[in-house]
Write a protein that holds these residues in place. Structure first.
Motif, PDB file in Angstrom:
ATOM      1  N   VAL A  96       0.593  -1.166   0.204  1.00 25.37           N
ATOM      2  CA  VAL A  96      -0.041   0.233  -0.058  1.00 25.37           C
ATOM      3  C   VAL A  96       1.033   1.246  -0.192  1.00 25.37           C
ATOM      4  CG1 VAL A  96      -0.187   0.562   2.576  1.00 25.37           C
ATOM      5  CG2 VAL A  96      -2.035   0.859   1.107  1.00 25.37           C
ATOM      6  N   ALA A  97       2.406   1.006   0.307  1.00 22.78           N
ATOM      7  CA  ALA A  97       3.143   2.538   0.749  1.00 22.78           C
ATOM      8  C   ALA A  97       2.825   2.870  -0.543  1.00 22.78           C
ATOM      9  CB  ALA A  97       4.456   2.272   1.578  1.00 22.78           C
ATOM     10  N   MET A  98       3.485   2.051  -1.553  1.00 29.15           N
ATOM     11  CA  MET A  98       3.515   2.512  -3.357  1.00 29.15           C
ATOM     12  C   MET A  98       2.504   3.099  -3.617  1.00 29.15           C
ATOM     13  SD  MET A  98       5.654  -1.044  -4.303  1.00 29.15           S
ATOM     14  CE  MET A  98       5.072  -0.705  -6.466  1.00 29.15           C
ATOM     15  N   MET A 123      -1.332  12.584   6.446  1.00 30.91           N
ATOM     16  CA  MET A 123      -1.528  11.688   7.615  1.00 30.91           C
ATOM     17  C   MET A 123      -3.213  11.389   6.884  1.00 30.91           C
ATOM     18  SD  MET A 123      -2.317  12.380  11.537  1.00 30.91           S
ATOM     19  CE  MET A 123      -3.613  12.803  10.757  1.00 30.91           C
ATOM     20  N   GLY A 124      -3.755  11.810   6.727  1.00 30.39           N
ATOM     21  CA  GLY A 124      -4.970  10.639   6.444  1.00 30.39           C
ATOM     22  C   GLY A 124      -5.131  10.086   5.078  1.00 30.39           C
ATOM     23  N   THR A 125      -4.427  10.766   3.931  1.00 29.61           N
ATOM     24  CA  THR A 125      -4.218  10.177   2.803  1.00 29.61           C
ATOM     25  C   THR A 125      -3.579   7.996   3.291  1.00 29.61           C
ATOM     26  OG1 THR A 125      -3.888  11.521   1.350  1.00 29.61           O
ATOM     27  CG2 THR A 125      -3.429   9.546   0.374  1.00 29.61           C
ATOM     28  N   SER A 126      -2.494   7.939   3.951  1.00 26.57           N
ATOM     29  CA  SER A 126      -1.637   7.339   4.189  1.00 26.57           C
ATOM     30  C   SER A 126      -2.724   5.532   4.877  1.00 26.57           C
ATOM     31  CB  SER A 126      -0.466   7.560   4.686  1.00 26.57           C
ATOM     32  OG  SER A 126       0.957   8.593   4.605  1.00 26.57           O
ATOM     33  N   LEU A 127      -4.066   6.590   6.502  1.00 34.82           N
ATOM     34  CA  LEU A 127      -4.307   6.038   7.011  1.00 34.82           C
ATOM     35  C   LEU A 127      -5.294   4.926   6.227  1.00 34.82           C
ATOM     36  CD1 LEU A 127      -3.793   7.793  10.459  1.00 34.82           C
ATOM     37  CD2 LEU A 127      -2.576   5.470   9.974  1.00 34.82           C
ATOM     38  N   PHE A 128      -6.365   5.893   5.385  1.00 38.74           N
ATOM     39  CA  PHE A 128      -7.158   5.252   4.905  1.00 38.74           C
ATOM     40  C   PHE A 128      -6.726   4.884   3.336  1.00 38.74           C
ATOM     41  CE2 PHE A 128     -11.067   6.295   1.728  1.00 38.74           C
ATOM     42  CZ  PHE A 128     -11.448   5.901   2.392  1.00 38.74           C
ATOM     43  N   PHE A 129      -5.440   4.908   2.505  1.00 39.06           N
ATOM     44  CA  PHE A 129      -5.547   3.554   2.403  1.00 39.06           C
ATOM     45  C   PHE A 129      -5.217   2.372   2.643  1.00 39.06           C
ATOM     46  CE2 PHE A 129      -3.751   6.359  -2.127  1.00 39.06           C
ATOM     47  CZ  PHE A 129      -4.911   6.919  -1.788  1.00 39.06           C
ATOM     48  N   LEU A 130      -3.905   2.316   3.920  1.00 42.29           N
ATOM     49  CA  LEU A 130      -3.873   1.439   4.614  1.00 42.29           C
ATOM     50  C   LEU A 130      -5.210   0.349   5.681  1.00 42.29           C
ATOM     51  CD1 LEU A 130      -1.974  -0.732   6.349  1.00 42.29           C
ATOM     52  CD2 LEU A 130      -2.116   1.228   8.320  1.00 42.29           C
TER      53      LEU A 130
END
Length: 289
Positions: free
Chosen positions: A41-43, A85-92
C-alpha cells in the motif's frame, strides 16, 4: 457585463466544486485499493503524491516560481502533513476493510469540519447546516451499525484519517481567500511526495504493467480532486459543504459492488438514501438563500 464571484459568497458554486472533488477523490480510493491488491500500500500512497507533484509541476512549469511563493509557509506545511496522514491511514484501511465500510467510518470528518469551522474559523452553524450534518450522520451510523464487525481495531485507521482530513480542509479554508489555489495544490502534494519517496524503497515491489497504469491514474485523480476541493472552500464555508462529503460513500458503495463484489445490504441503502436527501436539501436551501 459580467461580474466575478466574490470568494465565500457563492455556496451553490462551492458545493458543485466540492461534489466534483469528492468524485475524483473517491475514484482515487478505488484505484488505490486495486493497486494495494498487487503491491504494498505504500506504493499507492507514493503514486498519489508523486503523481500529483509531477503533474502539477508540468502544467504550471512556466509560472512555477510564482506559484511556489506562499504567504503561509507554516500553514501550507501543516495542511500537507495532515493530508498525508489522512491519505496514508485511509489507504491502509482499504487493505483491511471493505471499501464502503472504510468510507463510512471516514465520513465522520464532515462533523469535524463543521464543528471546527464554527469553533476555529468563526463560521455560522445555522439550523439548515445542523439538519444536513445531523441527518447525514444518522445515515452513516445506520450503515456502520456500531457493535458489529465494522468496529474492529482496523476501524480506528479511517477514524484517525478523518481527523487528519478535517484538519486539512479547515486549514485550506483559512488560507483559501488569500492564496492562489495552484499554490495550495502544489504544496499539498510536495510534502507527501518528498516523504513517501524516502519511505517507498523499503516497501518496493515490482508492479505489473496494469498496476503501473493504475498508479499513474492515482496521481491524476488525486490532482483533480484536490484542485476542485481547494476551489470549493474559496466559494463556500466549510459548514456549508460538509454534508456533501457523504457523496463519497455512495460512490464507494457503487464501485464496491461493480469491482470488488461487495454488495451493501438493506441498512446500507436506507442510510445512503437519508444521506442523499439531506445533501440535496441543504444544497437547495443554500442556493435559495
Amino acid at each position: 457585463m459580467t461580474t466575478q464571484a466574490i470568494p465565500g459568497q457563492n455556496p451553490a458554486k462551492g458545493i458543485l466544486f466540492y461534489m466534483t472533488g469528492i468524485f475524483f477523490m473517491a475514484t482515487m480510493d478505488v484505484i488505490a485499493k486495486l493497486v494495494a491488491q498487487d503491491v504494498h500500500v505504500a506504493m499507492a500512497v507514493w503514486a498519489r503524491y508523486a503523481g500529483q507533484t509531477a503533474l502539477v509541476t508540468l502544467i504550471f512549469l512556466p509560472n512555477l516560481r510564482t506559484i511556489a511563493r506562499t504567504r503561509y509557509p507554516f500553514l501550507q506545511f501543516l495542511r500537507s502533513a495532515f493530508l498525508l496522514m489522512g491519505t496514508s491511514l485511509f489507504f491502509l484501511s482499504l487493505t483491511k476493510l471493505d471499501l464502503a465500510e472504510a468510507t463510512a467510518i471516514m465520513d465522520i470528518n464532515p462533523i469535524l469540519i463543521t464543528l471546527g469551522g464554527a469553533l476555529l474559523l468563526g463560521e455560522t452553524f445555522g439550523p439548515r447546516r445542523a439538519f444536513g450534518v445531523g441527518a447525514a450522520l444518522i445515515g452513516a451510523l445506520i450503515i456502520i451499525r456500531p457493535g458489529t464487525d465494522v468496529f474492529s481495531p482496523a476501524a480506528f485507521l479511517p477514524l484517525i484519517a478523518a481527523t487528519g482530513y478535517a484538519s486539512f480542509v479547515l486549514i485550506t479554508r483559512k488560507v483559501g481567500h488569500d492564496e492562489d489555489p495552484r499554490t495550495s495544490l502544489f504544496y499539498a502534494a510536495l510534502l507527501g511526495a518528498l516523504a513517501t519517496t524516502l519511505v517507498v524503497p523499503f516497501f518496493w515491489e515490482t508492479p505489473a504493467p496494469f498496476t503501473i497504469f493504475l498508479m499513474l491514474l492515482i496521481g491524476v485523480a488525486g490532482s483533480l480532486g484536490q484542485f476542485f476541493l481547494i476551489r470549493a472552500v474559496q466559494f463556500a464555508e466549510a459548514g456549508a459543504i460538509a454534508p456533501f462529503s457523504y457523496l463519497g460513500l455512495l460512490i464507494a458503495a457503487f464501485w464496491g459492488m461493480v469491482i470488488f463484489g461487495e454488495y451493501p445490504d438493506l441498512a446500507t441503502w436506507i442510510g445512503a438514501t437519508i444521506i442523499v436527501i439531506a445533501g440535496v436539501y441543504v444544497w437547495h436551501r443554500e442556493r435559495v438563500t
